[in-house]
Design a protein around this motif. Structure first.
Motif, PDB file in Angstrom:
ATOM      1  N   GLU A  27     -30.086  48.350  -5.381  1.00 11.80           N
ATOM      2  CA  GLU A  27     -30.907  48.728  -6.536  1.00 11.80           C
ATOM      3  C   GLU A  27     -30.568  50.133  -7.013  1.00 11.80           C
ATOM      4  O   GLU A  27     -30.473  50.387  -8.213  1.00 11.80           O
ATOM      5  N   ARG A  67     -39.154  50.328  -0.976  1.00  8.36           N
ATOM      6  CA  ARG A  67     -38.469  49.279  -0.211  1.00  8.36           C
ATOM      7  C   ARG A  67     -37.564  49.912   0.860  1.00  8.36           C
ATOM      8  O   ARG A  67     -37.483  49.399   1.986  1.00  8.36           O
ATOM      9  N   LEU A  68     -36.885  50.992   0.506  1.00 10.02           N
ATOM     10  CA  LEU A  68     -36.048  51.680   1.488  1.00 10.02           C
ATOM     11  C   LEU A  68     -36.887  52.168   2.659  1.00 10.02           C
ATOM     12  O   LEU A  68     -36.495  52.054   3.827  1.00 10.02           O
ATOM     13  N   ALA A 121     -43.701  48.542  -3.051  1.00 12.86           N
ATOM     14  CA  ALA A 121     -42.370  48.093  -3.455  1.00 12.86           C
ATOM     15  C   ALA A 121     -42.422  47.085  -4.597  1.00 12.86           C
ATOM     16  O   ALA A 121     -41.413  46.865  -5.275  1.00 12.86           O
ATOM     17  N   ALA A 157     -32.362  47.785  -1.106  1.00 12.44           N
ATOM     18  CA  ALA A 157     -32.703  49.016  -1.829  1.00 12.44           C
ATOM     19  C   ALA A 157     -31.445  49.759  -2.269  1.00 12.44           C
ATOM     20  O   ALA A 157     -31.387  50.299  -3.385  1.00 12.44           O
ATOM     21  N   ALA A 174     -37.890  50.967  -5.524  1.00  9.43           N
ATOM     22  CA  ALA A 174     -36.733  50.863  -4.618  1.00  9.43           C
ATOM     23  C   ALA A 174     -36.878  51.835  -3.450  1.00  9.43           C
ATOM     24  O   ALA A 174     -36.515  51.518  -2.311  1.00  9.43           O
TER      25      ALA A 174
END
Length: 348
Positions: free
Chosen positions: A246, A220-221, A206, A243, A217
């Motif tokens: 973003e 991160r999700l 991430a 996320a 992103a």
């Protein structure tokens, strides 16, 4: 040179051609003067854009779709071959483009035949750098195919295909491709139930500058997804919301829709069915890609949420039945296992 360290007019011109834009449209796309683009075309590798324009080109490359990226990489890697390999490379590249389309439609049979056409008749040890790159791309796509079919463990699995592709991209020194494969391997680890390991991989990726902002992103999700599967749903919703913002800033509607689907499941896990239904409704209404895979994922999430309320349990079972029928028709075995797991959880 795929991971562009220093743009010259040559790479900038290749990006324009890959995006299939006129010089005027490309100048407007970047927000630069038309004469600047004309200079890149005329002077090629003997001219370098200014530092601020280098950053603009980085962003344009990061925002390019998969087919445009493939064309860009083909142009940057391209070169004449006296022994006739250029034509071979062109045909192989066209087949890779077809595979990408097939996988988006879950046409696994035709995708596999296109990939096997090259992978079964060639050895990576015999290739020049461009052939080696195409072999790596094909192995990565074979991994995508196997992952989507739920074949994630064993010698003929997504994990093995991705590992082979990663080794080739390391050899070719293409950091962006290496990082993308590492992201795919993290997904496989999550699918295999290795939640702690996959969460750590996602967290590292991430913030990995080898990846585009969009891929970071996504990582991160997926940190949030792993947290939710571990039962840490409140923390998962915070990570997923970041996320989601973003994706909105990046103008990525499909990723934004997927993020809402995952947010819905995290809120279901936290016991907030009102928010879960709110977010799954957004996901169902906002998706721009209507593929069998995405329909199954949305219906599975929707059914799971409906099953959580006794008042809508029958509706949930009906939605899951529809999802299972589509998954069965397209050979989406991982999704079928997920649906069966949800049903067993309800029976338990």
């Amino acid at each position: 040179m795929v991971n562009v360290q220093e743009w010259t007019g040559l790479e900038a011109s290749a990006l324009r051609a890959a995006l299939r834009m006129s010089m005027r449209a490309f100048a407007e796309h970047l927000g630069v003067a038309l004469r600047t683009v004309a200079k890149w075309e005329d002077l090629g590798e003997t001219t370098q854009p200014r530092p601020d324009t280098q950053a603009i080109l980085d962003t344009a490359l990061a925002r390019a779709d998969a087919l445009a990226l493939a064309r860009f990489e083909r142009l940057v890697f391209g070169g004449s071959q006296a022994d006739g390999r250029t034509a071979d490379h062109e045909t192989w590249t066209e087949d890779i483009d077809r595979v990408i389309v097939c996988l988006s439609r879950q046409n696994f049979t035709f995708a596999a035949s296109l990939l096997n056409r090259w992978l079964s008749s060639h050895s990576s040890r015999t290739f020049d750098p461009k052939g080696l790159y195409l072999y790596g791309r094909s192995m990565a796509l074979l991994g995508d195919l196997q992952r989507d079919q739920g074949v994630i463990l064993g010698p003929l699995s997504a994990r093995q295909s991705y590992a082979t592709a990663r080794g080739l991209f390391v050899e070719l020194d293409i950091p962006r491709r290496v990082a993308q494969i590492e992201l795919s391997l993290a997904v496989v680890n999550e699918m295999a139930g290795q939640l702690d390991h996959s969460a750590r991989q996602y967290e590292q990726l991430a913030t990995d500058e080898r990846l585009s902002r969009r891929d970071r992103a996504r990582a991160r999700l997926w940190v949030g997804t792993a947290l939710s599967k571990e039962g840490n749903n409140e923390h998962a919703t915070i990570v997923m919301a970041t996320a989601t913002r973003e994706f909105e800033e990046l103008g990525e509607p499909e990723d934004w829709s997927v993020a809402h689907q995952k947010l819905a499941l995290a809120h279901r896990g936290a016991g907030d069915l009102t928010r879960a239904l709110h977010y799954i409704d957004i996901a169902r209404q906002s998706g721009t890609i209507d593929s069998p895979m995405q329909r199954v994922r949305l219906d599975t999430a929707h059914g799971h949420i409906l099953l959580s309320d006794p008042a809508t349990r029958n509706d949930g079972l009906s939605v899951l039945d529809q999802a299972a029928q589509v998954a069965q028709r397209y050979g989406l075995s991982h999704q079928l296992r997920s649906i069966e797991g949800i049903r067993k959880g309800q029976r338990g």
